[in-house]
Design a protein around this motif. Structure first.
Motif, short mmCIF file in Angstrom:
data_model
loop_
_atom_site.label_atom_id
_atom_site.label_comp_id
_atom_site.label_asym_id
_atom_site.label_seq_id
_atom_site.Cartn_x
_atom_site.Cartn_y
_atom_site.Cartn_z
N GLN A 155 -26.28 17.06 -68.46
CA GLN A 155 -25.94 17.99 -67.39
C GLN A 155 -25.52 19.33 -67.97
O GLN A 155 -25.20 19.45 -69.15
N ASN A 156 -25.57 20.34 -67.10
CA ASN A 156 -25.07 21.68 -67.46
C ASN A 156 -25.81 22.29 -68.65
O ASN A 156 -25.22 23.04 -69.43
N VAL A 157 -27.10 21.97 -68.78
CA VAL A 157 -27.87 22.64 -69.83
C VAL A 157 -28.04 24.10 -69.45
O VAL A 157 -27.86 24.50 -68.29
N ASP A 158 -28.41 24.91 -70.41
CA ASP A 158 -28.58 26.33 -70.14
C ASP A 158 -29.86 26.63 -69.37
O ASP A 158 -29.87 27.48 -68.47
N LEU A 159 -30.94 25.93 -69.71
CA LEU A 159 -32.22 26.15 -69.05
C LEU A 159 -32.91 24.81 -68.86
O LEU A 159 -33.02 24.03 -69.80
N MET A 160 -33.37 24.56 -67.64
CA MET A 160 -34.16 23.37 -67.34
C MET A 160 -35.52 23.80 -66.83
O MET A 160 -35.63 24.73 -66.02
N MET A 161 -36.57 23.12 -67.28
CA MET A 161 -37.93 23.37 -66.82
C MET A 161 -38.54 22.04 -66.37
O MET A 161 -38.28 21.00 -66.97
N SER A 162 -39.38 22.09 -65.32
CA SER A 162 -40.08 20.88 -64.89
C SER A 162 -41.31 21.26 -64.08
O SER A 162 -41.48 22.41 -63.66
N ASP A 163 -42.17 20.26 -63.84
CA ASP A 163 -43.32 20.47 -62.96
C ASP A 163 -42.83 20.55 -61.52
O ASP A 163 -41.67 20.26 -61.21
N PHE A 164 -43.72 20.93 -60.61
CA PHE A 164 -43.32 21.18 -59.22
C PHE A 164 -44.43 21.00 -58.22
O PHE A 164 -44.18 20.81 -57.02
N ALA A 165 -45.70 21.09 -58.65
CA ALA A 165 -46.79 21.38 -57.72
C ALA A 165 -47.31 20.17 -56.97
O ALA A 165 -47.65 20.25 -55.78
N GLY A 166 -47.42 19.00 -57.64
CA GLY A 166 -48.15 17.88 -57.07
C GLY A 166 -49.64 18.14 -57.15
O GLY A 166 -50.11 19.13 -57.72
N GLY A 167 -50.43 17.24 -56.59
CA GLY A 167 -51.88 17.42 -56.57
C GLY A 167 -52.58 17.02 -57.84
O GLY A 167 -53.78 17.27 -57.99
N ALA A 168 -51.87 16.39 -58.76
CA ALA A 168 -52.46 16.02 -60.05
C ALA A 168 -52.97 14.58 -60.01
O ALA A 168 -52.66 13.77 -60.89
N SER A 169 -53.76 14.26 -59.01
CA SER A 169 -54.28 12.90 -58.86
C SER A 169 -55.54 12.94 -58.01
O SER A 169 -55.68 13.80 -57.13
N GLY A 170 -56.44 12.01 -58.27
CA GLY A 170 -57.62 11.90 -57.43
C GLY A 170 -57.33 11.34 -56.05
O GLY A 170 -58.16 11.46 -55.14
N PHE A 171 -56.15 10.73 -55.89
CA PHE A 171 -55.80 10.16 -54.58
C PHE A 171 -55.01 11.17 -53.76
O PHE A 171 -54.05 11.75 -54.28
N PRO A 172 -55.37 11.37 -52.52
CA PRO A 172 -56.46 10.74 -51.77
C PRO A 172 -57.73 11.60 -51.69
O PRO A 172 -58.66 11.24 -50.97
N ASP A 209 -59.47 9.16 -66.82
CA ASP A 209 -58.70 10.16 -66.08
C ASP A 209 -59.49 11.44 -65.89
O ASP A 209 -59.27 12.17 -64.92
N ASP A 210 -60.41 11.74 -66.83
CA ASP A 210 -61.23 12.93 -66.67
C ASP A 210 -62.07 12.86 -65.39
O ASP A 210 -62.33 13.88 -64.76
N LEU A 211 -62.49 11.66 -65.04
CA LEU A 211 -63.24 11.48 -63.80
C LEU A 211 -62.33 11.44 -62.58
O LEU A 211 -62.63 12.07 -61.56
N TYR A 212 -61.22 10.73 -62.69
CA TYR A 212 -60.36 10.49 -61.53
C TYR A 212 -59.44 11.67 -61.25
O TYR A 212 -59.48 12.27 -60.16
N ILE A 213 -58.61 12.04 -62.23
CA ILE A 213 -57.70 13.17 -62.03
C ILE A 213 -58.49 14.48 -61.95
O ILE A 213 -58.06 15.43 -61.31
N GLY A 214 -59.65 14.51 -62.59
CA GLY A 214 -60.49 15.71 -62.56
C GLY A 214 -61.34 15.84 -61.32
O GLY A 214 -62.15 16.79 -61.22
#
Length: 442
Positions: A169-186, A405-410
């Motif tokens: 906790q209380n780190v100076d800088l936090m980074m993370s993903d946010f977008a979603g959409g990184a899947s072939g489903f649906p 994954d190249d076929l599915y996530i792509g």
């Protein structure tokens, strides 16, 4: 190390997608450099235009962290440049059960360090880092904590539950993903309930859940500054227009606004390519807008050209590879992979870009109960999946031993299931075929 908020030289520069450069005194630490070419075969392309000197920055780095094997983080077009110009830069990856560099034949890098989880790696008296696993996907995803002269940076990258929820906790800088959409489903699923309206409602709900999860995680950890990244991709190829329009993603502004609502004391940063955060200055005076240096107004933020034909043509050259001139390649491929004793029949159809049968493509059945290749579906009761794969991508994946994954996530296939249920064992087989094929080639 307890944060001292000292006046240290700690500059964070956003380049594109998940690629950040940390300037830590005289050292440069680079995260997940995807700076050119597509990811997931031809499905993902960079949304942001990297700074013109981004490849030079990469080759000038003192150390590089690559979080996992997915090609928007492990970018072979990018690493090919590095291998030609400076192959001995130290590269650090976590000791995952699925090795990050599982296809080293594509690049010649000579200084790769596979490090255990939860152990500090001391670079010098002022700099150390620790790689941590994902609690949901420990076999693949990782995240990282960096400490420099009392400052702490937490980068959770794509982890679903980073380090099983045990985070500082209380780190100076936090980074993370946010977008979603990184899947072939649906998006790639067809028939039954998968109408455009059903997909739109599902995507809307999933994106809302992701926003709330990320905002509550940030609130619970109370970083001084939070930055959403690792979601700036676009389905740029014209043949993927349907995916681009359907696969709506969260915006970093929406996530930051939600964090500001839940935890108004946390400062948020929406990065632009080439933007620099002076972390020391930002921590000393949170009201000082001079802590962030944005690119000039004339700087190109969004890409509008991706060399689409160059990379698609490379994939399509696999269509005429000698092995595919023999129908027996299908039996060889699946027999070698060895997945069987599962009551599932799959129809595989190789198609053109519009998912219509390709004139030179294969159309075959695989019965995974006894690993046979019948000419028609068996009489017994069985689960059934029909998969249409773009021929160039399918054959390139087979030829090179790449992840499915190249076929599915792509977004390079279209899928129908009867009944409409998820087959964990079959999906696990798809993911693991690549490593087995590589081992068989060595």
């Amino acid at each position: 190390m307890e944060s001292t908020r000292a006046n240290n030289s700690l500059l964070v520069t956003y380049l594109t997608h998940a690629c950040m450069e940390l300037k830590l005194g005289q050292r440069r630490f680079m995260f997940d450099p995807w700076l050119k070419g597509p990811a997931f075969a031809r499905g993902w392309w960079l949304l942001h235009e990297p700074p013109a000197d981004s490849l030079d920055r990469l080759c000038a780095a003192d150390l590089i962290y690559i979080s996992h094997m997915h090609s928007d983080h492990l970018s072979y077009p990018t690493l090919k440049v590095l291998s030609e110009r400076k192959p001995d830069i130290p590269i650090y990856v976590g000791d995952t059960s699925r090795p990050v560099f599982w296809l080293q034949s594509q690049v010649k890098l000579t200084n790769i360090h596979v490090v255990p989880f939860g152990v500090w790696n001391n670079i010098d008296a002022d700099l150390r880092f620790m790689i941590l696993m994902d609690g949901v996907h420990p076999e693949m995803d990782t995240c990282i904590i960096v400490e420099y002269k009392g400052h702490t940076i937490l980068n959770t990258v794509d982890c679903t539950r980073p380090n099983g929820g045990r985070l500082p906790q209380n780190v100076d800088l936090m980074m993370s993903d946010f977008a979603g959409g990184a899947s072939g489903f649906p998006m790639t699923f067809c028939g039954g309930k998968y109408s455009d309206s059903w997909k739109a409602e599902f995507i809307k709900n999933e994106r809302k859940k992701l926003l709330n999860y990320k905002a509550l995680l940030v609130k619970s950890l109370q970083p001084a500054i939070y930055c959403p990244f690792a979601g700036f991709f676009v389905e740029a190829h014209p043949s993927d227009r349907y995916i681009r329009e359907t696969n709506v993603k969260n915006s970093p502004e929406d996530l930051n606004a939600l964090i500001n609502k839940f935890a108004p004391d946390i400062k948020t940063w929406t990065p632009k390519p080439g933007a620099v955060l002076d972390l020391g200055l930002a921590l000393r005076d949170p009201t000082n807008s001079g802590a962030i240096t944005n690119p000039s107004d004339s700087t190109k933020i969004y890409k509008d050209s991706w060399d689409l034909d160059l990379y698609v043509d490379e994939l399509n050259r696999a269509i005429n590879c000698e092995i595919f001139k023999h129908q027996s390649w299908t039996q060889f491929y699946y027999t070698w992979a060895g997945f069987q004793n599962y009551n599932l029949v799959v129809r595989m159809i190789e198609t053109d870009d519009s998912f219509e049968p390709h004139a030179d493509g294969s159309d075959y059945l695989v019965d995974f109960l006894d690993l046979t290749f019948p000419t028609k579906r068996p009489e017994r009761e069985h689960a059934y999946i029909e998969i249409k794969n773009r021929i160039g991508v399918m054959r390139y994946v087979v030829q090179q031993g790449l992840l499915w994954d190249d076929l599915y996530i792509g977004f390079q296939n279209r899928i129908r299931r009867d009944p409409d249920v998820y087959h964990h064992k079959y999906s696990h087989f798809n993911i693991n075929t690549s490593s087995s094929l590589i081992n068989s080639k060595q």
